[in-house]
Scaffold this active site. Structure first.
Site, mmCIF file in Angstrom:
data_model
loop_
_atom_site.group_PDB
_atom_site.id
_atom_site.type_symbol
_atom_site.label_atom_id
_atom_site.label_comp_id
_atom_site.label_asym_id
_atom_site.label_seq_id
_atom_site.Cartn_x
_atom_site.Cartn_y
_atom_site.Cartn_z
ATOM 1 N N LYS A 23 1.079 -1.355 -0.154
ATOM 2 C CA LYS A 23 -0.021 -0.020 0.252
ATOM 3 C C LYS A 23 0.985 1.370 0.144
ATOM 4 C CE LYS A 23 -1.598 1.860 4.085
ATOM 5 N NZ LYS A 23 -1.595 3.688 4.027
ATOM 6 N N ASN A 24 1.947 1.693 1.305
ATOM 7 C CA ASN A 24 2.878 2.708 0.825
ATOM 8 C C ASN A 24 3.434 3.000 -0.188
ATOM 9 O OD1 ASN A 24 1.440 3.309 2.955
ATOM 10 N ND2 ASN A 24 2.651 2.455 4.836
ATOM 11 N N CYS A 117 -5.181 8.397 8.960
ATOM 12 C CA CYS A 117 -5.550 7.674 10.261
ATOM 13 C C CYS A 117 -5.056 8.699 11.564
ATOM 14 C CB CYS A 117 -4.765 6.288 11.127
ATOM 15 S SG CYS A 117 -4.920 4.694 9.478
ATOM 16 N N ARG A 122 1.244 13.863 12.949
ATOM 17 C CA ARG A 122 1.305 14.272 11.680
ATOM 18 C C ARG A 122 2.056 15.280 11.086
ATOM 19 N NH1 ARG A 122 -1.631 9.158 9.753
ATOM 20 N NH2 ARG A 122 0.762 8.593 8.767
ATOM 21 N N ASP A 307 3.587 0.394 12.687
ATOM 22 C CA ASP A 307 2.598 -0.508 12.028
ATOM 23 C C ASP A 307 2.031 -1.415 12.490
ATOM 24 O OD1 ASP A 307 1.762 2.318 10.207
ATOM 25 O OD2 ASP A 307 3.336 1.871 8.863
ATOM 26 N N ARG A 400 -9.102 -0.342 3.521
ATOM 27 C CA ARG A 400 -7.957 1.526 3.111
ATOM 28 C C ARG A 400 -6.332 0.485 2.931
ATOM 29 N NH1 ARG A 400 -6.003 5.525 6.531
ATOM 30 N NH2 ARG A 400 -4.889 5.877 5.186
HETATM 31 N N1 EPU Z 1 6.927 14.054 11.667
HETATM 32 C C1 EPU Z 1 7.571 15.258 12.026
HETATM 33 N N2 EPU Z 1 6.991 16.167 10.872
HETATM 34 C C2 EPU Z 1 7.095 15.941 9.314
HETATM 35 C C3 EPU Z 1 6.733 14.751 9.819
HETATM 36 C C4 EPU Z 1 6.674 13.364 10.002
HETATM 37 O O1 EPU Z 1 6.883 15.879 12.957
HETATM 38 O O2 EPU Z 1 7.197 16.994 9.032
HETATM 39 C C5 EPU Z 1 6.490 13.130 12.741
HETATM 40 C C6 EPU Z 1 5.600 12.978 12.789
HETATM 41 O O3 EPU Z 1 4.829 13.509 13.667
HETATM 42 C C7 EPU Z 1 5.545 11.217 13.015
HETATM 43 C C8 EPU Z 1 7.116 10.603 12.662
HETATM 44 O O4 EPU Z 1 7.432 11.778 12.580
HETATM 45 O O5 EPU Z 1 5.720 11.674 14.653
HETATM 46 C C9 EPU Z 1 6.890 9.923 11.641
HETATM 47 O O6 EPU Z 1 5.697 10.455 10.765
HETATM 48 P P1 EPU Z 1 6.236 10.059 9.077
HETATM 49 O O7 EPU Z 1 6.219 11.512 8.403
HETATM 50 O O8 EPU Z 1 8.006 9.222 8.659
HETATM 51 O O9 EPU Z 1 5.357 8.972 8.619
HETATM 52 P P2 EPU Z 1 3.860 9.025 7.181
HETATM 53 O O10 EPU Z 1 4.851 9.588 5.685
HETATM 54 O O11 EPU Z 1 2.814 10.301 8.028
HETATM 55 C C10 EPU Z 1 4.346 6.639 6.361
HETATM 56 C C11 EPU Z 1 2.697 5.801 6.618
HETATM 57 C C12 EPU Z 1 2.083 5.618 7.465
HETATM 58 C C13 EPU Z 1 3.411 4.582 8.823
HETATM 59 C C14 EPU Z 1 4.848 5.278 8.840
HETATM 60 C C15 EPU Z 1 5.589 5.492 9.663
HETATM 61 C C16 EPU Z 1 2.908 6.121 4.116
HETATM 62 C C17 EPU Z 1 1.332 6.422 3.386
HETATM 63 N N3 EPU Z 1 2.422 6.709 5.578
HETATM 64 O O12 EPU Z 1 3.530 7.868 7.517
HETATM 65 O O13 EPU Z 1 1.479 4.082 7.335
HETATM 66 O O14 EPU Z 1 3.079 4.398 10.170
HETATM 67 O O15 EPU Z 1 4.983 6.334 7.576
HETATM 68 O O16 EPU Z 1 6.010 3.879 9.287
HETATM 69 O O17 EPU Z 1 3.461 5.629 3.636
HETATM 70 C C18 EPU Z 1 -0.494 2.943 7.958
HETATM 71 O O18 EPU Z 1 0.199 2.665 6.585
HETATM 72 O O19 EPU Z 1 -1.110 2.592 8.170
HETATM 73 C C19 EPU Z 1 0.921 4.453 8.099
HETATM 74 C C20 EPU Z 1 0.140 4.618 8.760
#
Ligand code: EPU
Length: 421
Positions: A23-24, A117, A122, A307, A400
């Site tokens: 998915k990701n 989610c 985030r 995850d 999803r």
């Molecule tokens: N963070 C910040 N600032 C930013 C970006 C992130 O403070 O600009 C913090 C976030 O608040 C969080 C941490 O850094 O505490 C990690 O965030 P990240 O950006 O790595 O996560 P994401 O890109 O929002 C993706 C996956 C998530 C998965 C996370 C961590 C996708 C679409 N989503 O989210 O997947 O949990 O990386 O591996 O790739 C899921 O599949 O259920 C899911 C939530």
């Protein structure tokens, strides 16, 4: 009418199952295809609601899209819009990958803040930082919309991420391939879908090196062409199935996996007394005895994935002794503990970040709610272990991210079906 996932627990999962595409990774590759001057065909795309959402968005933007049997054809040449409305993107986190891709293609992008989610704040400051360092003007001042446009300064640069954010790494890569000159992304995320996105961009003609390490180096501004590409297997679906096999004391062979991506989970399952063996693309998981308690902490890849924290906590809720699970990535990823407690689990939350789990002998089936996507996976694991029937609501989250999960579980001998009530 609403839909639930009904599971009668207590049956061991046995047999063979094939994992779906990631998915990701898929949700990053689909918008990346907009950067090409010709069509792409991406195979092994999972048939899940996030992908469906993306298909609608691309068609709205003017792209031609066909999706059949896991293969998505995307012709971006008709794209003639660069603004999206919130109802199109609100369900999905990855919608903000359209910011760098629409900006790359049309010069500007107006995209509502990402949904997805509710597992923490985030923030997107690192994405804003990445795009700004490349010379884009980015405005999020109204708190609901991301407005980005190229300026005369748009070009390669050094980008230092404050934390290895998956989203910021992907957004910066997607922008850097269209920003003329050299970009170095320091402190990049290393998750498998980062590498898959870089590989897809390379197959389109982009110059991307170092994905999977802390520093990604990109020479941008090279024209990109469409490509034929196959998405990697889903790391989290693989892990969920491994955990479900262990939870039911089953014996399951999971095919089409990349065992290297599953190292962190494998180590913890072995420590808990589960038997895990891998050969080529098959992972076999079996478990005969009662689990030993363990301690684990979520970390960025290659650490234990956040995850899988939720289904793993469900697994540890039945067994001997006291386990500890600490969440370090998201502030709000333990909401589902109340649901596990309703099934008889004994879990205390210490300082909002560590779940102390006293293993119980049995869970009992009841009506529970999936509060987010991976909480849905936790409910599935708990329901498979429990005595009696569990009715899981909130299945829109499960749809999803998990392709045909009911069919996969039934093929392994579980009693699981989506029911309209
Ligand atoms: N963070 C910040 N600032 C930013 C970006 C992130 O403070 O600009 C913090 C976030 O608040 C969080 C941490 O850094 O505490 C990690 O965030 P990240 O950006 O790595 O996560 P994401 O890109 O929002 C993706 C996956 C998530 C998965 C996370 C961590 C996708 C679409 N989503 O989210 O997947 O949990 O990386 O591996 O790739 C899921 O599949 O259920 C899911 C939530």
């Amino acid at each position: 009418m609403s839909e639930i996932l009904r599971i009668r627990g207590g049956r061991p999962l046995n047999g063979d199952v094939w994992v779906s595409g990631s998915k990701n990774a898929a949700v990053a590759l689909i918008p990346a295809a907009l950067l090409a001057d010709s069509p792409s065909t991406i195979d092994n795309i999972p048939d899940i609601d996030d992908v469906d959402c993306y298909r609608n968005i691309l068609e709205h933007l003017g792209a031609k899209v066909r999706f059949e049997k896991g293969s998505m054809y995307i012709d971006p040449r008709g794209v003639n819009k660069n603004e999206l409305h919130s109802e199109m993107v609100s369900r999905m986190r990855a919608s903000y990958y359209l910011v760098p891709t629409l900006m790359g293609r049309t010069g500007r992008a107006v995209v509502p803040m990402p949904g997805g989610c509710n597992i923490g704040n985030r923030r997107i400051d690192q994405t804003v930082n990445g795009l700004t360092m490349l010379g884009a003007k980015v405005d999020i001042s109204d708190g609901v919309t991301i407005r980005a446009e190229k300026t005369d300064m748009y070009g390669g640069n050094d980008v230092r991420l404050a934390m290895p954010s998956v989203g910021a790494t992907i957004n910066t890569m997607l922008a850097a391939v269209t920003a003329p000159g050299e970009t170095h992304i320091y402190g990049a995320a290393k998750e498998p879908h980062i590498v898959d996105t870089a590989n897809f961009l390379s197959s389109m003609g982009a110059k991307v090196k170092g994905a999977g390490t802390d520093v990604i180096r990109i020479t941008g501004g090279v024209p990109l062409h469409g490509s034929n590409y196959t998405v990697i297997p889903d790391q989290i679906e693989t892990g969920t199935l491994m955990i479900a096999a262990a939870a039911t004391h089953g014996d399951v062979r999971i095919h089409g996996t990349i065992p290297l991506h599953m190292e962190a989970l494998t180590v913890k399952l072995l420590e808990a007394g589960v038997d895990v063996r891998s050969h080529d693309d098959v992972i076999e998981v079996s478990s005969a005895g009662i689990l030993r308690p363990i301690k684990l902490k979520t970390q960025y890849y290659p650490g234990f994935p956040t995850d899988l924290q939720q289904p793993m906590t469900a697994l540890l809720s039945v067994g001997w002794g006291t386990s500890q699970v600490t969440e370090t990535i998201f502030e709000n990823r333990f909401v589902y503990l109340d649901e596990l407690r309703r099934m008889g689990a004994s879990i205390d939350l210490v300082s909002n970040a560590t779940a102390v789990i006293q293993g119980v002998e049995k869970l009992r089936g009841t009506a529970v709610t999936a509060t987010d996507l991976r909480a849905g996976a936790a409910m599935i694991v708990a329901a498979l272990m429990a005595d009696g029937v569990s009715d899981i609501s909130g299945v829109q989250f499960i749809h999803r991210g998990y392709e045909h999960i009911d069919e996969k579980l039934r093929a392994l001998g579980a009693e699981a079906e989506f029911v309209q009530i």
